[in-house]
Design an enzyme around this catalytic site. Structure first.
Site, mmCIF file in Angstrom:
data_model
loop_
_atom_site.group_PDB
_atom_site.id
_atom_site.type_symbol
_atom_site.label_atom_id
_atom_site.label_comp_id
_atom_site.label_asym_id
_atom_site.label_seq_id
_atom_site.Cartn_x
_atom_site.Cartn_y
_atom_site.Cartn_z
ATOM 1 C CG ASP A 295 -10.138 5.451 7.207
ATOM 2 O OD1 ASP A 295 -11.258 5.983 7.067
ATOM 3 O OD2 ASP A 295 -9.923 4.245 6.975
ATOM 4 C CG HIS B 231 -11.680 1.276 9.728
ATOM 5 N ND1 HIS B 231 -11.226 0.631 10.852
ATOM 6 C CD2 HIS B 231 -11.011 0.704 8.688
ATOM 7 C CE1 HIS B 231 -10.326 -0.282 10.517
ATOM 8 N NE2 HIS B 231 -10.176 -0.248 9.200
ATOM 9 C CD GLU C 38 -11.559 2.146 13.949
ATOM 10 O OE1 GLU C 38 -12.219 1.284 13.312
ATOM 11 O OE2 GLU C 38 -10.423 2.500 13.619
ATOM 12 N NE ARG D 73 -6.395 -3.337 11.483
ATOM 13 C CZ ARG D 73 -6.707 -3.379 10.199
ATOM 14 N NH1 ARG D 73 -6.659 -2.262 9.489
ATOM 15 N NH2 ARG D 73 -7.059 -4.513 9.626
ATOM 16 C CB ILE E 84 -0.993 -0.023 1.170
ATOM 17 C CG1 ILE E 84 -2.064 -1.092 0.925
ATOM 18 C CG2 ILE E 84 -1.643 1.347 1.369
ATOM 19 C CD1 ILE E 84 -2.981 -1.350 2.098
ATOM 20 C CG ASP F 146 9.232 -1.960 6.077
ATOM 21 O OD1 ASP F 146 9.767 -2.850 6.754
ATOM 22 O OD2 ASP F 146 8.151 -2.120 5.485
#
Length: 341
Positions: free
Chosen positions: A261, A285, A266, A237, A157, A176
């Site tokens: 988001d 989300h 949630e 997340r 992504i 990363d």
């Protein structure tokens, strides 16, 4: 003929037509819909199931130890944090996800949040609808070209997002620790340590998966390193960001804003401090969603069940690779089964 009981532990869709199309195309497969909320709910319905498709219901060690026949559990989406992977592996249960169903959707949503925040689109829209026709309410707005975006995580992504932002003239950094530096360089992205990314980036987009090592990885220390006008975006997340530290950083002016988001809890509570901040954009989300992505996710989750039960293969998207030490199946040959989604 062998009968296979496949339970959908819970779902939030209008129906299960995509799952039915994949599963019921094979003779002997019985689809059992459920709406489990607790461990005991899952145990009651799934005790004798051969396979589970899971969304949010807890598939804990207690649940897994109660499963008598289960051979495979698939989960809608990318994350598998609802499932105790160690317990499943110990019991010889394959766990699979759907890691590639919404790459463009999430990358597009992160880009939309970036553009909406930097161009103050939602702020301007709110003022215009309240009768205030004055561009000065959006000040300051800065040009994107020449600025830097930092990507926390560099899986598929964020790689897609990197390709989308380069034509806008943004420089791209990424953190990363598991990604090869030379491959990142070939993609025109500079790999750096997290602290350097935080201090050098004008925009920070979070794409790390949720696990113990990443829970709260963006916290007080990281916010203290960021630029005063830095924007943080999260489409991964919620718990990857320490939310109380984020609120504190926004309230104190330590950073410029946020576009989120996902949140730690949630749906968010009605008096959440983020709701009253003009420098925060919130979406529910939804980054994963398109009609095409939803069909692909649900179809592939069902196909992972068929891989194991019908064809005797490891699922295409096997998560717990160590299960191969416990159960011997054939290598997956999914081309024909997955070609339509």
């Amino acid at each position: 003929m062998k009968k296979w009981k496949v339970v959908v532990t819970d779902w939030e869709y209008a129906d299960l037509r995509f799952e039915e199309k994949v599963l019921l195309a094979h003779e002997g497969v019985e689809l059992v819909p459920a709406q489990c909320r607790t461990e005991d709910d899952v145990i009651e319905v799934c005790r004798d199931a051969d396979a589970l498709i899971n969304q949010y219901a807890p598939i804990s060690r207690k649940v897994i130890e109660a499963l008598r026949n289960c051979k495979v559990i698939t989960r809608y989406g990318v994350g598998v944090n609802t499932i105790d992977l160690d317990a499943a592996t110990e019991k010889g249960i394959c766990v699979a996800n759907v890691p590639d169903y919404c790459m463009d959707e999430v990358a597009d949503h992160a880009l939309a949040l970036l553009l909406s925040w930097t161009r103050k689109v939602t702020l301007a829209n709110r003022h215009v609808k309240n009768g205030n026709w004055d561009f000065k309410v959006t000040q300051p707005i800065y040009r994107l070209r020449g600025r830097t975006i930092g990507l926390v995580g560099f899986g598929k992504i964020p790689q897609a997002l990197a390709e989308k932002v380069k034509p806008l003239g943004l420089q791209v950094l990424a953190y990363d620790p598991f990604f090869p530096k030379e491959v990142a360089e070939q993609k025109g992205v500079q790999l750096v340590e997290l602290d350097e990314l935080c201090s050098q980036s004008d925009y920070i987009s979070v794409h790390a998966p949720l696990m113990e090592a990443t829970r709260g990885m963006i916290g007080e220390n990281q916010f203290s390193l960021m630029k005063k006008d830095a924007i943080i975006i999260n489409t991964s997340r919620g718990p990857v960001i320490n939310e109380s530290a984020l609120v504190k950083a926004l309230q104190s002016g330590l950073i410029g804003g946020a576009a989120l988001d996902v949140l730690e809890e949630e749906p968010m509570v009605k008096d959440h401090p983020l709701l009253s901040m003009d420098n925060v954009i919130l979406t529910p989300h939804v980054a994963w969603y398109s009609e095409e992505a939803a069909e692909e996710m649900r179809s592939k989750a069902a196909a992972g069940i068929i891989d194991v039960l019908v064809f005797g293969e490891y699922p295409k998207y096997l998560v717990n690779q160590r299960v191969k030490e416990q159960v011997e199946l054939k290598a997956c040959q999914p081309e024909q089964r997955y070609q339509n989604f």
